[in-house]
Design a protein around this motif. Sequence first.
Motif, PDB file in Angstrom:
ATOM      1  N   PHE A 156       0.695  -1.117   0.063  1.00 53.95           N
ATOM      2  CA  PHE A 156       0.043   0.089  -0.132  1.00 53.95           C
ATOM      3  C   PHE A 156       0.894   0.956  -0.107  1.00 53.95           C
ATOM      4  CE2 PHE A 156      -2.527   3.248   1.611  1.00 53.95           C
ATOM      5  CZ  PHE A 156      -3.883   3.179   0.770  1.00 53.95           C
ATOM      6  N   CYS A 203      -0.223   2.703  -3.358  1.00 50.79           N
ATOM      7  CA  CYS A 203      -1.460   3.111  -3.202  1.00 50.79           C
ATOM      8  C   CYS A 203      -1.571   4.492  -2.461  1.00 50.79           C
ATOM      9  CB  CYS A 203      -2.312   2.284  -2.503  1.00 50.79           C
ATOM     10  SG  CYS A 203      -1.963   0.320  -2.852  1.00 50.79           S
ATOM     11  N   LEU A 226      -8.370   8.214   2.571  1.00 48.95           N
ATOM     12  CA  LEU A 226      -9.551   7.347   2.289  1.00 48.95           C
ATOM     13  C   LEU A 226     -10.778   7.793   3.531  1.00 48.95           C
ATOM     14  CD1 LEU A 226      -7.977   3.840   1.736  1.00 48.95           C
ATOM     15  CD2 LEU A 226      -9.737   5.179   0.180  1.00 48.95           C
ATOM     16  N   GLU A 227     -11.974   7.800   2.934  1.00 48.95           N
ATOM     17  CA  GLU A 227     -13.141   8.347   3.833  1.00 48.95           C
ATOM     18  C   GLU A 227     -13.361   7.199   4.671  1.00 48.95           C
ATOM     19  OE1 GLU A 227     -17.555   8.957   2.689  1.00 48.95           O
ATOM     20  OE2 GLU A 227     -16.155   9.084   1.202  1.00 48.95           O
ATOM     21  N   PHE A 279     -15.725   3.800   4.486  1.00 44.94           N
ATOM     22  CA  PHE A 279     -16.133   3.962   3.103  1.00 44.94           C
ATOM     23  C   PHE A 279     -16.562   2.413   2.583  1.00 44.94           C
ATOM     24  CE2 PHE A 279     -11.642   2.706   3.152  1.00 44.94           C
ATOM     25  CZ  PHE A 279     -11.580   1.430   2.564  1.00 44.94           C
ATOM     26  N   LYS A 336     -20.106   1.549   1.212  1.00 46.80           N
ATOM     27  CA  LYS A 336     -20.602   1.828   0.064  1.00 46.80           C
ATOM     28  C   LYS A 336     -20.788   0.561  -0.864  1.00 46.80           C
ATOM     29  CE  LYS A 336     -17.539   5.119  -0.382  1.00 46.80           C
ATOM     30  NZ  LYS A 336     -16.913   6.023  -1.394  1.00 46.80           N
ATOM     31  N   TYR A 337     -20.252  -0.498  -0.258  1.00 43.55           N
ATOM     32  CA  TYR A 337     -20.096  -1.698  -1.110  1.00 43.55           C
ATOM     33  C   TYR A 337     -21.113  -3.112  -0.443  1.00 43.55           C
ATOM     34  CZ  TYR A 337     -16.461   1.052  -2.928  1.00 43.55           C
ATOM     35  OH  TYR A 337     -15.757   2.163  -3.477  1.00 43.55           O
ATOM     36  N   VAL A 381     -13.310  -3.141  -6.534  1.00 43.80           N
ATOM     37  CA  VAL A 381     -12.898  -1.744  -6.571  1.00 43.80           C
ATOM     38  C   VAL A 381     -11.088  -1.850  -6.342  1.00 43.80           C
ATOM     39  CG1 VAL A 381     -12.818   0.636  -5.388  1.00 43.80           C
ATOM     40  CG2 VAL A 381     -14.599  -1.017  -5.329  1.00 43.80           C
ATOM     41  N   VAL A 382     -10.827  -2.482  -5.383  1.00 46.50           N
ATOM     42  CA  VAL A 382      -9.311  -2.676  -5.286  1.00 46.50           C
ATOM     43  C   VAL A 382      -8.599  -3.206  -6.427  1.00 46.50           C
ATOM     44  CG1 VAL A 382      -7.547  -3.783  -3.968  1.00 46.50           C
ATOM     45  CG2 VAL A 382      -9.562  -2.910  -2.699  1.00 46.50           C
ATOM     46  N   ALA A 426      -3.020  -2.269  -8.340  1.00 50.17           N
ATOM     47  CA  ALA A 426      -3.373  -3.586  -8.257  1.00 50.17           C
ATOM     48  C   ALA A 426      -3.113  -4.480  -9.345  1.00 50.17           C
ATOM     49  CB  ALA A 426      -4.750  -3.588  -7.741  1.00 50.17           C
ATOM     50  N   MET A 471      -2.180  -8.527  -9.523  1.00 50.18           N
ATOM     51  CA  MET A 471      -2.353  -9.250  -8.368  1.00 50.18           C
ATOM     52  C   MET A 471      -3.186 -10.227  -8.199  1.00 50.18           C
ATOM     53  SD  MET A 471      -2.881  -6.571  -5.139  1.00 50.18           S
ATOM     54  CE  MET A 471      -1.825  -5.241  -5.004  1.00 50.18           C
ATOM     55  N   MET A 480      -5.138  -7.327   0.569  1.00 52.55           N
ATOM     56  CA  MET A 480      -5.377  -6.042   0.355  1.00 52.55           C
ATOM     57  C   MET A 480      -6.809  -5.390   1.118  1.00 52.55           C
ATOM     58  SD  MET A 480      -2.441  -4.887  -0.593  1.00 52.55           S
ATOM     59  CE  MET A 480      -2.558  -3.071  -0.457  1.00 52.55           C
ATOM     60  N   MET A 503      -7.804  -2.891   4.014  1.00 55.09           N
ATOM     61  CA  MET A 503      -8.785  -1.775   3.629  1.00 55.09           C
ATOM     62  C   MET A 503      -9.869  -1.613   4.518  1.00 55.09           C
ATOM     63  SD  MET A 503      -7.422  -0.135   0.872  1.00 55.09           S
ATOM     64  CE  MET A 503      -5.945  -0.821   1.923  1.00 55.09           C
TER      65      MET A 503
HETATM   66  C1  HEC Z   1      -3.722   6.955  -9.494  1.00 55.29           C
HETATM   67  C2  HEC Z   1      -4.489   7.366  -8.182  1.00 55.29           C
HETATM   68  C3  HEC Z   1      -4.792   6.097  -7.442  1.00 55.29           C
HETATM   69  C4  HEC Z   1      -3.865   4.916  -7.026  1.00 55.29           C
HETATM   70  C5  HEC Z   1      -2.503   4.719  -7.408  1.00 55.29           C
HETATM   71  C6  HEC Z   1      -4.735   3.951  -6.413  1.00 55.29           C
HETATM   72  N1  HEC Z   1      -6.174   4.515  -6.154  1.00 55.29           N
HETATM   73 FE1  HEC Z   1      -7.601   3.639  -5.095  1.00 55.29          FE
HETATM   74  N2  HEC Z   1      -8.794   5.145  -5.737  1.00 55.29           N
HETATM   75  C7  HEC Z   1      -8.426   6.299  -6.638  1.00 55.29           C
HETATM   76  C8  HEC Z   1      -9.638   6.946  -7.038  1.00 55.29           C
HETATM   77  C9  HEC Z   1      -9.859   8.299  -7.786  1.00 55.29           C
HETATM   78  C10 HEC Z   1     -10.687   6.215  -6.211  1.00 55.29           C
HETATM   79  C11 HEC Z   1     -12.344   6.756  -6.401  1.00 55.29           C
HETATM   80  C12 HEC Z   1     -12.680   6.371  -7.665  1.00 55.29           C
HETATM   81  C13 HEC Z   1     -13.173   4.847  -7.762  1.00 55.29           C
HETATM   82  O1  HEC Z   1     -13.846   4.672  -6.973  1.00 55.29           O
HETATM   83  O2  HEC Z   1     -13.028   4.182  -8.458  1.00 55.29           O
HETATM   84  C14 HEC Z   1     -10.262   5.169  -5.526  1.00 55.29           C
HETATM   85  C15 HEC Z   1     -10.856   4.368  -4.772  1.00 55.29           C
HETATM   86  C16 HEC Z   1     -10.356   3.548  -3.917  1.00 55.29           C
HETATM   87  C17 HEC Z   1     -11.157   2.687  -3.060  1.00 55.29           C
HETATM   88  C18 HEC Z   1     -12.679   2.936  -2.439  1.00 55.29           C
HETATM   89  C19 HEC Z   1     -12.571   4.136  -1.723  1.00 55.29           C
HETATM   90  C20 HEC Z   1     -14.060   4.525  -1.328  1.00 55.29           C
HETATM   91  O3  HEC Z   1     -14.278   5.468  -0.861  1.00 55.29           O
HETATM   92  O4  HEC Z   1     -15.059   4.074  -1.786  1.00 55.29           O
HETATM   93  C21 HEC Z   1     -10.356   1.789  -2.284  1.00 55.29           C
HETATM   94  C22 HEC Z   1     -10.577   0.827  -1.168  1.00 55.29           C
HETATM   95  C23 HEC Z   1      -8.966   1.778  -3.044  1.00 55.29           C
HETATM   96  N3  HEC Z   1      -9.183   2.837  -4.012  1.00 55.29           N
HETATM   97  C24 HEC Z   1      -7.820   1.211  -2.697  1.00 55.29           C
HETATM   98  C25 HEC Z   1      -6.826   1.340  -3.481  1.00 55.29           C
HETATM   99  C26 HEC Z   1      -5.704   0.364  -3.371  1.00 55.29           C
HETATM  100  C27 HEC Z   1      -5.482  -0.669  -2.376  1.00 55.29           C
HETATM  101  C28 HEC Z   1      -4.630   0.777  -4.240  1.00 55.29           C
HETATM  102  C29 HEC Z   1      -3.059   0.461  -4.402  1.00 55.29           C
HETATM  103  C30 HEC Z   1      -3.256  -1.099  -4.655  1.00 55.29           C
HETATM  104  C31 HEC Z   1      -4.947   1.915  -4.737  1.00 55.29           C
HETATM  105  N4  HEC Z   1      -6.163   2.207  -4.323  1.00 55.29           N
HETATM  106  C32 HEC Z   1      -4.368   2.933  -5.747  1.00 55.29           C
HETATM  107  C33 HEC Z   1      -7.137   6.319  -7.161  1.00 55.29           C
HETATM  108  C34 HEC Z   1      -6.046   5.910  -6.880  1.00 55.29           C
END
Ligand code: HEC
Length: 176
Positions: free
Chosen positions: A35, A39, A50-51, A54, A57-58, A67-68, A74, A77, A85, A89
Motif C-alpha cells: 500500500f 497506493c 480514504l473516507e 467507506f 458503500k459496497y 474496486v481494489v 493492483a 495481483m 489488500m 482496506m
Molecule cells: C492514481 C491514483 C490511485 C492509485 C495509485 C490507487 N487508487 Fe484507489 N482510488 C483512486 C480513486 C480516484 C478512487 C475513487 C474512484 C473509484 O472509486 O474508482 C479510488 C478508490 C479506492 C477505494 C474505494 C474508496 C471509497 O471511498 O469507496 C479503495 C478501497 C482503493 N481505492 C484502494 C486502493 C488500493 C488498495 C490501491 C493500491 C493497490 C489504490 N487504491 C491505488 C485512485 C487511486
Amino acid sequence: MRRVISAGLTLALLVAVAVGVGDLKPAPIRAVDVFHRKCSNCHGKEGSMLERGFEQKYASASELREVVESMPGAIGMRTDELETMVAYMRAISRGEPFLIWTVRGATAIEGEVSPDDSKVQARAKGQGLKVVRAAANRWRVELPRGVSLEDVEITAQRGASRTTLRLREAPYSHTK
Ligand code: HEC
C-alpha cells in the motif's frame, strides 16, 4: 480404473495433510508495504485520505474486492493477494489497527502493523513474548523453544481500539 481412483485418493490425502493444521502459512504479500509503495500516492499515508466507513458503500466483500482490483497499483495481483489488500482496506475503513504476519523463520516470525503508532504485544498460552519493532510498520516476535505458532496471539492497540490476531485462525486481521 480402481488404480486411478486410489491414486486420486492418495493425492487428495497428501494435499489435505499439506494444508492441514500445524502448517500455518504467513500472508501472501506485505500488504502495508505494498500500500505504501503503490497506493499511498493517491490515498495518503496508511490510507489517511480514504473516507472513514467507506466499505459501507459496497454491498459485499466481492464488490469491495472489485474496486481494489480496478486500482492502478493492483495490476497483476492474484486473488489471495487482493483478499489481503481488502482486509487492510477494511481496517482503514473502520479506523482499527491492522495486523499481518508475513515471514516465518526458524526461531521468529515477522509481520506488519498499521497505523505505525499502534502498540504491538504478543503472547502464547498466557506467556508474554518479546516484540521488536524493526521499522515503523514492522514487528518481529521471537519464539522461545516449545512455543508453537498455533498458540501465538498478537495484539495491536491504538487509543481505545484494539485488534487481536490469532495465527491459528488467519495470517491477518479483518478477514471479514
Ligand atoms: C492514481 C491514483 C490511485 C492509485 C495509485 C490507487 N487508487 Fe484507489 N482510488 C483512486 C480513486 C480516484 C478512487 C475513487 C474512484 C473509484 O472509486 O474508482 C479510488 C478508490 C479506492 C477505494 C474505494 C474508496 C471509497 O471511498 O469507496 C479503495 C478501497 C482503493 N481505492 C484502494 C486502493 C488500493 C488498495 C490501491 C493500491 C493497490 C489504490 N487504491 C491505488 C485512485 C487511486
